[in-house]
Motif scaffolding. Sequence first.
Motif, PDB file in Angstrom:
ATOM      1  N   HIS A  34      -8.145   1.377  -1.012  1.00  0.00           N
ATOM      2  CA  HIS A  34      -7.444   2.365  -0.173  1.00  0.00           C
ATOM      3  C   HIS A  34      -6.992   3.564  -1.018  1.00  0.00           C
ATOM      4  O   HIS A  34      -7.183   4.721  -0.638  1.00  0.00           O
ATOM      5  CB  HIS A  34      -6.233   1.717   0.520  1.00  0.00           C
ATOM      6  CG  HIS A  34      -5.313   2.705   1.175  1.00  0.00           C
ATOM      7  ND1 HIS A  34      -5.531   3.172   2.450  1.00  0.00           N
ATOM      8  CD2 HIS A  34      -4.210   3.338   0.713  1.00  0.00           C
ATOM      9  CE1 HIS A  34      -4.576   4.053   2.753  1.00  0.00           C
ATOM     10  NE2 HIS A  34      -3.766   4.158   1.706  1.00  0.00           N
TER      11      HIS A  34
ATOM     12  N   GLU B 199       1.129   4.055  -2.888  1.00  0.00           N
ATOM     13  CA  GLU B 199       0.851   5.473  -2.603  1.00  0.00           C
ATOM     14  C   GLU B 199       1.944   6.329  -3.246  1.00  0.00           C
ATOM     15  O   GLU B 199       1.653   7.337  -3.887  1.00  0.00           O
ATOM     16  CB  GLU B 199       0.810   5.736  -1.088  1.00  0.00           C
ATOM     17  CG  GLU B 199      -0.474   5.300  -0.429  1.00  0.00           C
ATOM     18  CD  GLU B 199      -0.481   5.546   1.079  1.00  0.00           C
ATOM     19  OE1 GLU B 199       0.560   5.986   1.637  1.00  0.00           O
ATOM     20  OE2 GLU B 199      -1.530   5.299   1.707  1.00  0.00           O
TER      21      GLU B 199
ATOM     22  N   ARG C 139     -10.046   5.672  -1.995  1.00  0.00           N
ATOM     23  CA  ARG C 139     -10.609   6.400  -0.857  1.00  0.00           C
ATOM     24  C   ARG C 139      -9.728   7.576  -0.416  1.00  0.00           C
ATOM     25  O   ARG C 139     -10.239   8.595   0.021  1.00  0.00           O
ATOM     26  CB  ARG C 139     -10.854   5.464   0.336  1.00  0.00           C
ATOM     27  CG  ARG C 139     -12.199   4.722   0.236  1.00  0.00           C
ATOM     28  CD  ARG C 139     -12.489   3.879   1.446  1.00  0.00           C
ATOM     29  NE  ARG C 139     -11.439   2.841   1.545  1.00  0.00           N
ATOM     30  CZ  ARG C 139     -10.701   2.604   2.629  1.00  0.00           C
ATOM     31  NH1 ARG C 139     -10.900   3.241   3.701  1.00  0.00           N
ATOM     32  NH2 ARG C 139      -9.765   1.675   2.620  1.00  0.00           N
ATOM     33  N   HIS C 140      -8.403   7.410  -0.555  1.00  0.00           N
ATOM     34  CA  HIS C 140      -7.480   8.471  -0.130  1.00  0.00           C
ATOM     35  C   HIS C 140      -7.014   9.343  -1.300  1.00  0.00           C
ATOM     36  O   HIS C 140      -6.050  10.094  -1.182  1.00  0.00           O
ATOM     37  CB  HIS C 140      -6.290   7.859   0.626  1.00  0.00           C
ATOM     38  CG  HIS C 140      -6.711   7.266   1.936  1.00  0.00           C
ATOM     39  ND1 HIS C 140      -7.172   5.967   2.043  1.00  0.00           N
ATOM     40  CD2 HIS C 140      -6.781   7.803   3.169  1.00  0.00           C
ATOM     41  CE1 HIS C 140      -7.488   5.728   3.306  1.00  0.00           C
ATOM     42  NE2 HIS C 140      -7.271   6.816   4.015  1.00  0.00           N
ATOM     43  N   ASN C 141      -7.727   9.223  -2.397  1.00  0.00           N
ATOM     44  CA  ASN C 141      -7.518  10.070  -3.580  1.00  0.00           C
ATOM     45  C   ASN C 141      -6.115   9.975  -4.201  1.00  0.00           C
ATOM     46  O   ASN C 141      -5.647  10.932  -4.811  1.00  0.00           O
ATOM     47  CB  ASN C 141      -7.867  11.529  -3.229  1.00  0.00           C
ATOM     48  CG  ASN C 141      -8.457  12.250  -4.427  1.00  0.00           C
ATOM     49  OD1 ASN C 141      -8.862  11.613  -5.405  1.00  0.00           O
ATOM     50  ND2 ASN C 141      -8.483  13.552  -4.380  1.00  0.00           N
ATOM     51  N   PHE C 142      -5.457   8.839  -4.042  1.00  0.00           N
ATOM     52  CA  PHE C 142      -4.185   8.624  -4.740  1.00  0.00           C
ATOM     53  C   PHE C 142      -4.471   8.212  -6.177  1.00  0.00           C
ATOM     54  O   PHE C 142      -3.677   8.434  -7.072  1.00  0.00           O
ATOM     55  CB  PHE C 142      -3.365   7.521  -4.067  1.00  0.00           C
ATOM     56  CG  PHE C 142      -2.683   7.964  -2.807  1.00  0.00           C
ATOM     57  CD1 PHE C 142      -1.487   8.680  -2.857  1.00  0.00           C
ATOM     58  CD2 PHE C 142      -3.229   7.683  -1.563  1.00  0.00           C
ATOM     59  CE1 PHE C 142      -0.852   9.089  -1.698  1.00  0.00           C
ATOM     60  CE2 PHE C 142      -2.594   8.097  -0.398  1.00  0.00           C
ATOM     61  CZ  PHE C 142      -1.405   8.800  -0.460  1.00  0.00           C
TER      62      PHE C 142
ATOM     63  N   THR D 121       0.844  -1.204   0.000  1.00  0.00           N
ATOM     64  CA  THR D 121       0.000   0.000   0.000  1.00  0.00           C
ATOM     65  C   THR D 121       0.876   1.249   0.000  1.00  0.00           C
ATOM     66  O   THR D 121       0.658   2.170  -0.794  1.00  0.00           O
ATOM     67  CB  THR D 121      -0.947  -0.001   1.223  1.00  0.00           C
ATOM     68  OG1 THR D 121      -1.761  -1.176   1.154  1.00  0.00           O
ATOM     69  CG2 THR D 121      -1.839   1.224   1.221  1.00  0.00           C
TER      70      THR D 121
END
Length: 158
Positions: free
Chosen positions: A50, A17, A53-56, A13
């Motif tokens: 993930h 990112e 949701r975290h806009n990566f 992850t």
Amino acid sequence: MNTHKTYTVDEATKRMERYCAYQERCHKEVHQKLYEMRMIPEAVDQIIDHLLRHNFLNETRFAQAFARGKFRTKQWGRSRIVNELKRREISKYNIQIALKEIPDSEYYKTFEALAEKRLRQLALEKDLQKRRKKLADYLFYRGWEPELVYGKVGEISK
């Protein structure tokens, strides 16, 4: 002996990112990267969830950046941009949004400049038909629409 590095979901992850933060990515690229990292399908789904949701990871943003970049740096026409986005499995909806990133005035100005530059390079070609064909081939390869290309080719007289 297995020499491939294995990753925990957390390590993968974090790595993804960084991968997405460095440059806009599409889902297909992220899937490919996770596959190369030998992540199991459940982990892939969890990591992609993930990143979303975290806009990566944002496909609309990717498509917009892709269209702007390829138009400005490589001077690609809309046809080539659309085809390349389809190749990356971008939705029709996001492709439409991406094309709005290219102002019409800038688009036609770039087309004219590109065509004129290519014509200057072809100045030594004496055969009119060959010069027209070479110009058309060049502009089509770059993804410019047939009506623009044929219009320009029709302007060449000698």
